[in-house]
Motif scaffolding. Sequence first.
Motif, PDB file in Angstrom:
ATOM      1  N   ARG A 206       0.833  -1.206   0.000  1.00  0.00           N
ATOM      2  CA  ARG A 206       0.000   0.000   0.000  1.00  0.00           C
ATOM      3  C   ARG A 206       0.865   1.253   0.000  1.00  0.00           C
ATOM      4  NH1 ARG A 206      -5.015   0.712  -1.724  1.00  0.00           N
ATOM      5  NH2 ARG A 206      -6.158   2.245  -0.542  1.00  0.00           N
ATOM      6  N   TRP A 207       0.464   2.223  -0.804  1.00  0.00           N
ATOM      7  CA  TRP A 207       1.147   3.513  -0.930  1.00  0.00           C
ATOM      8  C   TRP A 207       0.130   4.645  -0.839  1.00  0.00           C
ATOM      9  CZ3 TRP A 207       6.328   4.747  -2.270  1.00  0.00           C
ATOM     10  CH2 TRP A 207       7.176   3.640  -2.455  1.00  0.00           C
ATOM     11  N   TYR A 208       0.517   5.720  -0.139  1.00  0.00           N
ATOM     12  CA  TYR A 208      -0.313   6.918  -0.078  1.00  0.00           C
ATOM     13  C   TYR A 208       0.428   8.168  -0.548  1.00  0.00           C
ATOM     14  CZ  TYR A 208      -3.815   4.357   2.557  1.00  0.00           C
ATOM     15  OH  TYR A 208      -4.778   3.453   2.930  1.00  0.00           O
ATOM     16  N   ASN A 209       1.736   8.129  -0.602  1.00  0.00           N
ATOM     17  CA  ASN A 209       2.522   9.322  -0.925  1.00  0.00           C
ATOM     18  C   ASN A 209       3.527   9.019  -2.026  1.00  0.00           C
ATOM     19  OD1 ASN A 209       1.435  11.194   1.171  1.00  0.00           O
ATOM     20  ND2 ASN A 209       2.090   9.503   2.471  1.00  0.00           N
ATOM     21  N   PHE A 210       3.640   9.961  -2.976  1.00  0.00           N
ATOM     22  CA  PHE A 210       4.373   9.670  -4.202  1.00  0.00           C
ATOM     23  C   PHE A 210       5.333  10.775  -4.632  1.00  0.00           C
ATOM     24  CE2 PHE A 210       0.337   7.560  -4.023  1.00  0.00           C
ATOM     25  CZ  PHE A 210       0.694   6.240  -4.237  1.00  0.00           C
ATOM     26  N   ASP A 211       5.642  11.681  -3.739  1.00  0.00           N
ATOM     27  CA  ASP A 211       6.640  12.702  -4.044  1.00  0.00           C
ATOM     28  C   ASP A 211       7.473  12.919  -2.786  1.00  0.00           C
ATOM     29  OD1 ASP A 211       5.587  15.239  -2.537  1.00  0.00           O
ATOM     30  OD2 ASP A 211       3.833  14.446  -3.598  1.00  0.00           O
ATOM     31  N   PRO A 212       8.684  13.444  -2.942  1.00  0.00           N
ATOM     32  CA  PRO A 212       9.565  13.584  -1.774  1.00  0.00           C
ATOM     33  C   PRO A 212       8.948  14.392  -0.642  1.00  0.00           C
ATOM     34  CG  PRO A 212      10.807  13.942  -3.784  1.00  0.00           C
ATOM     35  CD  PRO A 212       9.365  13.843  -4.179  1.00  0.00           C
ATOM     36  N   GLY A 213       8.284  15.486  -0.957  1.00  0.00           N
ATOM     37  CA  GLY A 213       7.700  16.323   0.086  1.00  0.00           C
ATOM     38  C   GLY A 213       6.644  15.599   0.892  1.00  0.00           C
ATOM     39  N   SER A 214       5.731  14.912   0.209  1.00  0.00           N
ATOM     40  CA  SER A 214       4.639  14.260   0.943  1.00  0.00           C
ATOM     41  C   SER A 214       5.128  13.048   1.721  1.00  0.00           C
ATOM     42  CB  SER A 214       3.490  13.876  -0.001  1.00  0.00           C
ATOM     43  OG  SER A 214       3.874  12.869  -0.899  1.00  0.00           O
ATOM     44  N   ILE A 215       6.085  12.304   1.198  1.00  0.00           N
ATOM     45  CA  ILE A 215       6.553  11.120   1.927  1.00  0.00           C
ATOM     46  C   ILE A 215       7.300  11.544   3.192  1.00  0.00           C
ATOM     47  CG2 ILE A 215       8.818  10.633   0.859  1.00  0.00           C
ATOM     48  CD1 ILE A 215       7.841   7.690   0.622  1.00  0.00           C
ATOM     49  N   LEU A 216       8.080  12.624   3.105  1.00  0.00           N
ATOM     50  CA  LEU A 216       8.813  13.080   4.290  1.00  0.00           C
ATOM     51  C   LEU A 216       7.892  13.779   5.281  1.00  0.00           C
ATOM     52  CD1 LEU A 216      12.114  14.342   2.637  1.00  0.00           C
ATOM     53  CD2 LEU A 216      11.700  12.169   3.812  1.00  0.00           C
ATOM     54  N   GLU A 217       6.970  14.569   4.776  1.00  0.00           N
ATOM     55  CA  GLU A 217       6.029  15.242   5.669  1.00  0.00           C
ATOM     56  C   GLU A 217       5.179  14.222   6.430  1.00  0.00           C
ATOM     57  OE1 GLU A 217       2.674  18.736   5.788  1.00  0.00           O
ATOM     58  OE2 GLU A 217       3.173  17.874   3.833  1.00  0.00           O
ATOM     59  N   CYS A 218       4.627  13.243   5.722  1.00  0.00           N
ATOM     60  CA  CYS A 218       3.788  12.246   6.382  1.00  0.00           C
ATOM     61  C   CYS A 218       4.608  11.347   7.308  1.00  0.00           C
ATOM     62  CB  CYS A 218       3.030  11.426   5.342  1.00  0.00           C
ATOM     63  SG  CYS A 218       1.721  12.388   4.557  1.00  0.00           S
ATOM     64  N   GLY A 219       5.830  11.036   6.925  1.00  0.00           N
ATOM     65  CA  GLY A 219       6.697  10.259   7.802  1.00  0.00           C
ATOM     66  C   GLY A 219       6.965  10.988   9.108  1.00  0.00           C
ATOM     67  N   MET A 220       7.257  12.282   9.026  1.00  0.00           N
ATOM     68  CA  MET A 220       7.500  13.060  10.246  1.00  0.00           C
ATOM     69  C   MET A 220       6.220  13.252  11.049  1.00  0.00           C
ATOM     70  SD  MET A 220      10.501  13.555  11.186  1.00  0.00           S
ATOM     71  CE  MET A 220      10.120  14.597  12.589  1.00  0.00           C
ATOM     72  N   ARG A 221       5.090  13.439  10.367  1.00  0.00           N
ATOM     73  CA  ARG A 221       3.817  13.577  11.092  1.00  0.00           C
ATOM     74  C   ARG A 221       3.545  12.294  11.882  1.00  0.00           C
ATOM     75  NH1 ARG A 221       2.995  17.965  12.609  1.00  0.00           N
ATOM     76  NH2 ARG A 221       1.524  16.826  13.868  1.00  0.00           N
ATOM     77  N   CYS A 222       3.865  11.153  11.296  1.00  0.00           N
ATOM     78  CA  CYS A 222       3.673   9.878  11.992  1.00  0.00           C
ATOM     79  C   CYS A 222       4.570   9.813  13.226  1.00  0.00           C
ATOM     80  CB  CYS A 222       3.965   8.715  11.049  1.00  0.00           C
ATOM     81  SG  CYS A 222       3.627   7.094  11.767  1.00  0.00           S
ATOM     82  N   PHE A 223       5.849  10.166  13.086  1.00  0.00           N
ATOM     83  CA  PHE A 223       6.748  10.217  14.239  1.00  0.00           C
ATOM     84  C   PHE A 223       6.167  11.118  15.324  1.00  0.00           C
ATOM     85  CE2 PHE A 223      10.698   8.946  11.793  1.00  0.00           C
ATOM     86  CZ  PHE A 223      11.110   7.958  12.667  1.00  0.00           C
ATOM     87  N   MET A 224       5.727  12.308  14.923  1.00  0.00           N
ATOM     88  CA  MET A 224       5.244  13.297  15.878  1.00  0.00           C
ATOM     89  C   MET A 224       3.924  12.869  16.518  1.00  0.00           C
ATOM     90  SD  MET A 224       6.437  16.610  13.684  1.00  0.00           S
ATOM     91  CE  MET A 224       5.954  17.918  14.798  1.00  0.00           C
ATOM     92  N   ASP A 225       3.035  12.287  15.734  1.00  0.00           N
ATOM     93  CA  ASP A 225       1.765  11.819  16.287  1.00  0.00           C
ATOM     94  C   ASP A 225       1.982  10.681  17.277  1.00  0.00           C
ATOM     95  OD1 ASP A 225       0.479  13.700  14.752  1.00  0.00           O
ATOM     96  OD2 ASP A 225      -0.300  12.269  13.288  1.00  0.00           O
ATOM     97  N   TYR A 226       2.924   9.823  16.995  1.00  0.00           N
ATOM     98  CA  TYR A 226       3.219   8.699  17.873  1.00  0.00           C
ATOM     99  C   TYR A 226       3.887   9.182  19.164  1.00  0.00           C
ATOM    100  CZ  TYR A 226       5.291   4.411  19.648  1.00  0.00           C
ATOM    101  OH  TYR A 226       5.661   3.361  20.448  1.00  0.00           O
ATOM    102  N   ASN A 227       4.790  10.155  19.027  1.00  0.00           N
ATOM    103  CA  ASN A 227       5.556  10.640  20.174  1.00  0.00           C
ATOM    104  C   ASN A 227       4.744  11.527  21.113  1.00  0.00           C
ATOM    105  OD1 ASN A 227       8.167  10.888  21.546  1.00  0.00           O
ATOM    106  ND2 ASN A 227       7.945  13.050  21.014  1.00  0.00           N
TER     107      ASN A 227
END
Length: 179
Positions: A133-154
């Motif tokens: 499964r994929w939701y993000n397909f450009d560098p900005g969105s993959i990094l933004e969503c990855g960091m949002r996940c880190f931040m939401d979890y933390n």
Amino acid sequence: MTYKEFYNNINLRILKNRDLETYLLALLKLVEQEREQILTAELLLKLLHDSSTSESKKFNIEWLKIKDAPDENTFIDSKTNSSTDKTIISDISEFDYSMAVLKFQIAELHKMNGKQLDNESKYEGIDSETGNRWYNFDPGSILECGMRCFMDYNKDDDEEFEVSWRTLGDLLEMGRIYE
């Protein structure tokens, strides 16, 4: 550097100049060059930024054999320090995990090029031909969503963002699947 500071320093605007596969190929090349370094938040930011303009590694057709996302648990080389009974996780294995994530994502994007990636609704989520499964397909969105996940979890954005080589792999994988 805190989670919030790291997130604010990613500079998502400069990342829109490249398609994700080319960006990840450049990131792979830069990461290989830094393999002997201890990954810090500052070095990770530099790698993420420099990948938007640096030369890309050549695609390796052997990567097309990769079917599954790497499981971070298979790359952990843990040892117990007998004097402290603490588990020590090897940074080398964390590096290998991040390299495996990069190669997996590059291969997936390569396979989806001209197929699933042409779907106008892809940001609502698509499955690759290997069922990932994929939701993000450009560098900005993959990094933004990855960091949002880190931040939401933390839960505490002002907490220190502890970085290791595993962080890169986790950031990319979370970015791939986080909506």
